[in-house]
Design a protein around this motif. Sequence first.
Motif, PDB file in Angstrom:
ATOM      1  N   LYS A   1       0.844  -1.193   0.000  1.00  0.00           N
ATOM      2  CA  LYS A   1       0.000   0.000   0.000  1.00  0.00           C
ATOM      3  C   LYS A   1       0.886   1.254   0.000  1.00  0.00           C
ATOM      4  O   LYS A   1       1.859   1.333   0.755  1.00  0.00           O
ATOM      5  N   LYS A   2       0.553   2.229  -0.823  1.00  0.00           N
ATOM      6  CA  LYS A   2       1.242   3.516  -0.797  1.00  0.00           C
ATOM      7  C   LYS A   2       0.662   4.332   0.361  1.00  0.00           C
ATOM      8  O   LYS A   2      -0.552   4.504   0.441  1.00  0.00           O
ATOM      9  N   LEU A   3       1.511   4.831   1.245  1.00  0.00           N
ATOM     10  CA  LEU A   3       1.066   5.587   2.406  1.00  0.00           C
ATOM     11  C   LEU A   3       1.309   7.073   2.178  1.00  0.00           C
ATOM     12  O   LEU A   3       2.400   7.479   1.761  1.00  0.00           O
ATOM     13  N   ILE A   4       0.290   7.882   2.459  1.00  0.00           N
ATOM     14  CA  ILE A   4       0.320   9.306   2.163  1.00  0.00           C
ATOM     15  C   ILE A   4      -0.203  10.075   3.374  1.00  0.00           C
ATOM     16  O   ILE A   4      -1.140   9.629   4.042  1.00  0.00           O
ATOM     17  N   ILE A   5       0.389  11.221   3.657  1.00  0.00           N
ATOM     18  CA  ILE A   5      -0.134  12.142   4.664  1.00  0.00           C
ATOM     19  C   ILE A   5      -0.672  13.372   3.953  1.00  0.00           C
ATOM     20  O   ILE A   5      -0.004  13.936   3.087  1.00  0.00           O
ATOM     21  N   ILE A   6      -1.877  13.780   4.316  1.00  0.00           N
ATOM     22  CA  ILE A   6      -2.441  15.042   3.820  1.00  0.00           C
ATOM     23  C   ILE A   6      -2.943  15.792   5.051  1.00  0.00           C
ATOM     24  O   ILE A   6      -3.970  15.429   5.636  1.00  0.00           O
TER      25      ILE A   6
END
Length: 453
Positions: A199-204
């Motif tokens: 899974k690609k993990l992203i913070i927004i």
Amino acid sequence: MSVFVNRILNMKKIKAIGFDMDYTLVRYKTENFERLTYGEVQKKLVEVLNYPSEILDLKFEFNLVQQGLVIDKIRGNLLHVSRFGKVKKANHGLRTLSFTEQNDTYSNSVIDLSDKNFQSLDTAFSVSNGVLYAQLVELKEKGVELPRYDLLADHIKEAIDICHSDGSLKTTVANNLSDYIIQDERLVDLLEMYKECGKKLIIITNSEFYYCKNLLEYAIDPFLKNHKSWKDLFEITITLSSKPRFFHFRNNYLRIDPDTATMTNHEGPITPGVYQGGYAGKLQKDLGLKGSEILYLGDHIYGDVLALKKTFGWRTALVVEPLEDEIKAIQKSKPVQRTINNYMKDKEALERQLDQLEMDKYLKKDFNKDEVGKIYSRIDKINNNISNELETYRTCFNPHWGELMRAGQEESRFADQIEKYACVYVAKVSDLLEHSPRTYYRPIKRILPHELI
């Protein structure tokens, strides 16, 4: 804790997972942080907005407000509203409106949050806002010279914005992390598991880079087993995203050097790294994913969940921090609820007998007046018993507002918003660790009234 499912969510199809930071990836010690916010807002009201210094004598009361309430800015009331927009309880300042007062004011009204005269308190960050509003209304009623009710609400929001923009809150938190931030090793285990499963993990996040860096180094880095830093764990980090604008407006991206915090204009595709600003549409396009392949977790219904659900169709998970205490309260209240249910069954049986006797009267059959009197007496006794049990039941929940997810017998407006816009909801992100990254989440079939026959 578990994962609560409103709509089907097949994690096998999720290729990227985005996270808000505050109250999502990073858990706060809510009462401590809201007390801090409350005190700083008091100061700003006096120092910047020229409020009388006596408001500084007010004391923070955490349980005075709960998440999901609504401020009626015109009347100076705090409202607990059902999913149908009907007011189930109202407080003016610190005083609960009587049934007659509430009925006279709101019986023919439906609370519409698109109306600028209403303000929702939908996040854990809004507790101090509601507490201070209620207390200022109370002071105003006692004769302290304060602005109109609507201006009180606007000024509190303005003071909160000042506290966030001038760094008075974030500096205190960053310098005293253990007082305000919860470390959760299970969260880090979950993130590394997702990463290992592709899974690609992203913070927004709406927070600035320096604050984001401080909190993530404290909350995540100490527990990493397969990565050196949070920067290695998250493929893309987007700071100062200005949600919900991030989901609507085509703002440019700035690229941040995480070592020096210097920023440069970014052109071209979004590649792994740290950014500021930007637009969700470009992020999704550059990831090469459909909206249904991205899951986003946040704590704000309107800022995190509703906006992206309507614009891009991302899958959504809502973090409801008070849910943990709510579930404990529900468990504690179950014996009392069973007793109330049994009393209600007895009462309904007596009401059916009474209805039949009353029908005999109208149909000019034999009418036993003494029997009617006996039934009324038994119903009155049951009503008294139910009232006593309800008093015990209420002690299990918030002493001022009761249940978080219910307003009377109906679901609360807050519960309705969660059901409408969140595919799943949890008390904290680490609750997802109980399930595989390939879990197929399915909702329980909802029972309609006619299906109980």
